[in-house]
Motif scaffolding. Structure first.
Motif, PDB file in Angstrom:
ATOM      1  N   GLY A 118       0.848  -1.271  -0.047  1.00 22.23           N
ATOM      2  CA  GLY A 118       0.232   0.119   0.054  1.00 22.23           C
ATOM      3  C   GLY A 118       0.761   1.109  -0.168  1.00 22.23           C
ATOM      4  N   LEU A 119       2.169   1.070  -0.094  1.00 25.11           N
ATOM      5  CA  LEU A 119       2.905   2.360  -0.237  1.00 25.11           C
ATOM      6  C   LEU A 119       2.755   2.952  -1.503  1.00 25.11           C
ATOM      7  CD1 LEU A 119       6.213   1.081   1.213  1.00 25.11           C
ATOM      8  CD2 LEU A 119       4.866   2.540   2.232  1.00 25.11           C
ATOM      9  N   LYS A 120       3.035   4.170  -1.753  1.00 27.89           N
ATOM     10  CA  LYS A 120       2.479   4.920  -2.775  1.00 27.89           C
ATOM     11  C   LYS A 120       4.051   4.924  -3.753  1.00 27.89           C
ATOM     12  CE  LYS A 120       1.258   8.775  -0.947  1.00 27.89           C
ATOM     13  NZ  LYS A 120       0.894  10.222  -0.895  1.00 27.89           N
ATOM     14  N   LYS A 121       3.974   4.846  -4.812  1.00 24.02           N
ATOM     15  CA  LYS A 121       5.009   4.873  -5.795  1.00 24.02           C
ATOM     16  C   LYS A 121       5.753   6.291  -5.609  1.00 24.02           C
ATOM     17  CE  LYS A 121       6.693   2.846  -9.863  1.00 24.02           C
ATOM     18  NZ  LYS A 121       6.114   2.213 -11.412  1.00 24.02           N
ATOM     19  N   ARG A 122       6.850   6.293  -5.727  1.00 22.47           N
ATOM     20  CA  ARG A 122       7.682   7.860  -5.624  1.00 22.47           C
ATOM     21  C   ARG A 122       7.402   8.407  -6.662  1.00 22.47           C
ATOM     22  NH1 ARG A 122      13.838   8.051  -3.512  1.00 22.47           N
ATOM     23  NH2 ARG A 122      13.843  10.373  -3.612  1.00 22.47           N
ATOM     24  N   ASP A 123       7.409   9.771  -6.679  1.00 26.68           N
ATOM     25  CA  ASP A 123       7.229  10.714  -8.089  1.00 26.68           C
ATOM     26  C   ASP A 123       8.504  10.963  -8.461  1.00 26.68           C
ATOM     27  OD1 ASP A 123       4.405  10.875  -7.388  1.00 26.68           O
ATOM     28  OD2 ASP A 123       4.549  12.537  -6.351  1.00 26.68           O
ATOM     29  N   LYS A 124       8.724  10.694  -9.655  1.00 26.70           N
ATOM     30  CA  LYS A 124      10.020  11.054 -10.229  1.00 26.70           C
ATOM     31  C   LYS A 124      10.101  12.277 -10.812  1.00 26.70           C
ATOM     32  CE  LYS A 124      11.020   6.235 -11.281  1.00 26.70           C
ATOM     33  NZ  LYS A 124      11.285   5.344 -12.339  1.00 26.70           N
ATOM     34  N   LYS A 125      11.274  13.324 -10.589  1.00 24.91           N
ATOM     35  CA  LYS A 125      11.123  14.443 -11.183  1.00 24.91           C
ATOM     36  C   LYS A 125      11.651  14.428 -12.767  1.00 24.91           C
ATOM     37  CE  LYS A 125      12.396  16.253  -6.829  1.00 24.91           C
ATOM     38  NZ  LYS A 125      13.273  16.966  -5.964  1.00 24.91           N
ATOM     39  N   LYS A 126      11.189  15.476 -13.493  1.00 25.52           N
ATOM     40  CA  LYS A 126      11.351  15.313 -14.883  1.00 25.52           C
ATOM     41  C   LYS A 126      12.654  15.816 -15.067  1.00 25.52           C
ATOM     42  CE  LYS A 126       6.541  15.849 -16.344  1.00 25.52           C
ATOM     43  NZ  LYS A 126       5.736  16.846 -17.311  1.00 25.52           N
ATOM     44  N   GLY A 127      13.150  16.586 -14.411  1.00 24.68           N
ATOM     45  CA  GLY A 127      14.631  17.523 -14.442  1.00 24.68           C
ATOM     46  C   GLY A 127      15.544  16.283 -14.479  1.00 24.68           C
ATOM     47  N   LYS A 128      15.719  15.375 -13.910  1.00 21.16           N
ATOM     48  CA  LYS A 128      16.535  14.179 -14.027  1.00 21.16           C
ATOM     49  C   LYS A 128      16.559  13.316 -15.136  1.00 21.16           C
ATOM     50  CE  LYS A 128      16.963  13.139  -9.008  1.00 21.16           C
ATOM     51  NZ  LYS A 128      17.169  12.016  -7.974  1.00 21.16           N
ATOM     52  N   LYS A 129      15.217  13.041 -15.866  1.00 27.30           N
ATOM     53  CA  LYS A 129      15.229  12.434 -17.119  1.00 27.30           C
ATOM     54  C   LYS A 129      15.733  13.288 -18.152  1.00 27.30           C
ATOM     55  CE  LYS A 129      11.035   9.361 -16.088  1.00 27.30           C
ATOM     56  NZ  LYS A 129       9.568   9.364 -16.235  1.00 27.30           N
ATOM     57  N   ASP A 130      15.536  14.633 -18.045  1.00 27.25           N
ATOM     58  CA  ASP A 130      15.983  15.530 -19.226  1.00 27.25           C
ATOM     59  C   ASP A 130      17.171  15.712 -19.289  1.00 27.25           C
ATOM     60  OD1 ASP A 130      13.364  16.130 -19.854  1.00 27.25           O
ATOM     61  OD2 ASP A 130      13.058  18.090 -18.848  1.00 27.25           O
ATOM     62  N   LYS A 131      18.079  15.550 -18.245  1.00 30.04           N
ATOM     63  CA  LYS A 131      19.400  15.642 -18.199  1.00 30.04           C
ATOM     64  C   LYS A 131      20.088  14.198 -18.657  1.00 30.04           C
ATOM     65  CE  LYS A 131      19.631  18.783 -14.088  1.00 30.04           C
ATOM     66  NZ  LYS A 131      20.096  18.858 -12.754  1.00 30.04           N
ATOM     67  N   LYS A 132      19.538  13.301 -18.331  1.00 28.48           N
ATOM     68  CA  LYS A 132      20.032  11.992 -18.926  1.00 28.48           C
ATOM     69  C   LYS A 132      20.079  12.054 -20.541  1.00 28.48           C
ATOM     70  CE  LYS A 132      19.275   9.211 -14.977  1.00 28.48           C
ATOM     71  NZ  LYS A 132      18.163   7.933 -14.466  1.00 28.48           N
ATOM     72  N   LYS A 133      18.843  12.611 -20.947  1.00 28.24           N
ATOM     73  CA  LYS A 133      18.706  12.412 -22.246  1.00 28.24           C
ATOM     74  C   LYS A 133      19.676  13.476 -23.255  1.00 28.24           C
ATOM     75  CE  LYS A 133      13.706  11.157 -22.559  1.00 28.24           C
ATOM     76  NZ  LYS A 133      12.457  11.525 -22.893  1.00 28.24           N
ATOM     77  N   LYS A 134      19.932  14.639 -22.394  1.00 30.43           N
ATOM     78  CA  LYS A 134      20.822  15.417 -22.976  1.00 30.43           C
ATOM     79  C   LYS A 134      22.306  14.848 -22.910  1.00 30.43           C
ATOM     80  CE  LYS A 134      18.085  19.617 -21.925  1.00 30.43           C
ATOM     81  NZ  LYS A 134      18.171  20.870 -21.237  1.00 30.43           N
ATOM     82  N   LYS A 135      22.688  14.420 -22.101  1.00 33.52           N
ATOM     83  CA  LYS A 135      23.879  13.564 -21.805  1.00 33.52           C
ATOM     84  C   LYS A 135      23.934  12.687 -23.087  1.00 33.52           C
ATOM     85  CE  LYS A 135      24.805  14.609 -17.054  1.00 33.52           C
ATOM     86  NZ  LYS A 135      25.317  13.985 -15.744  1.00 33.52           N
ATOM     87  N   LYS A 136      23.154  11.560 -23.047  1.00 31.99           N
ATOM     88  CA  LYS A 136      23.257  10.674 -24.126  1.00 31.99           C
ATOM     89  C   LYS A 136      23.395  11.343 -25.304  1.00 31.99           C
ATOM     90  CE  LYS A 136      20.610   7.017 -21.772  1.00 31.99           C
ATOM     91  NZ  LYS A 136      19.528   6.238 -21.823  1.00 31.99           N
ATOM     92  N   GLY A 137      22.910  12.436 -26.027  1.00 29.41           N
ATOM     93  CA  GLY A 137      22.903  13.022 -26.923  1.00 29.41           C
ATOM     94  C   GLY A 137      24.449  13.552 -27.318  1.00 29.41           C
ATOM     95  N   ALA A 138      24.812  14.060 -26.225  1.00 32.89           N
ATOM     96  CA  ALA A 138      26.131  14.679 -26.297  1.00 32.89           C
ATOM     97  C   ALA A 138      27.212  13.755 -26.384  1.00 32.89           C
ATOM     98  CB  ALA A 138      26.468  15.550 -25.124  1.00 32.89           C
TER      99      ALA A 138
END
Length: 144
Positions: A118-138
């Protein structure tokens, strides 16, 4: 201090109650710790040659050592600046003998799983996903 420890059955009952209390209040954490007990054993100080041969001599004693398992909600006072009511600090502990470890951990896992359902799933921040995508492209780009 040995008299302050609960029996294993009492520990499981109160641990389940602690999980239920935190779930109904809507907030809170349960801290679980465990370590081996060494204060009541006769671990004699070894001679210098034994220490030189095995610097971790005390990590494998001749006789298995009991384990102390503790649980607490880590609460004690009203949080300043909030409307949360003061919650009493709850501390539980039990001693598990080496021959009972397997059955204890089986039941311990069941109580913890039930308490964490019954624990709630943790909210993930969008900022972390965007940084990972930018690093992969670079990484794949080359300078021309």
């Amino acid at each position: 201090m040995a008299g302050d420890h609960l029996s294993n059955d009492e520990f499981f009952t109160k641990l389940g109650d602690l999980f239920d209390t935190n779930r109904t209040k809507g907030h809170g954490s349960v801290y679980l710790t465990q370590k081996r007990m060494t204060f009541d054993t006769n671990l004699a100080t070894p001679d210098a040659t034994k220490v030189a041969d095995d610097p971790l001599w005390d990590t494998h004693p001749q006789d298995p050592l009991p384990i102390i398992v503790r649980a607490s909600n880590n609460k004690s006072t009203k949080h300043p600046g909030t409307d949360r009511e003061a919650i009493a600090k709850i501390k539980l502990s039990t001693v598990v003998q080496p021959d009972q470890l397997e059955t204890f951990y089986g039941r311990y896992a069941d109580v913890c799983k039930a308490g964490m359902s019954g624990l709630k799933k943790r909210d993930k921040k969008k900022g972390k996903k965007d940084k990972k995508k930018k690093k992969k492209g670079a990484v794949g780009e080359t300078k021309g």
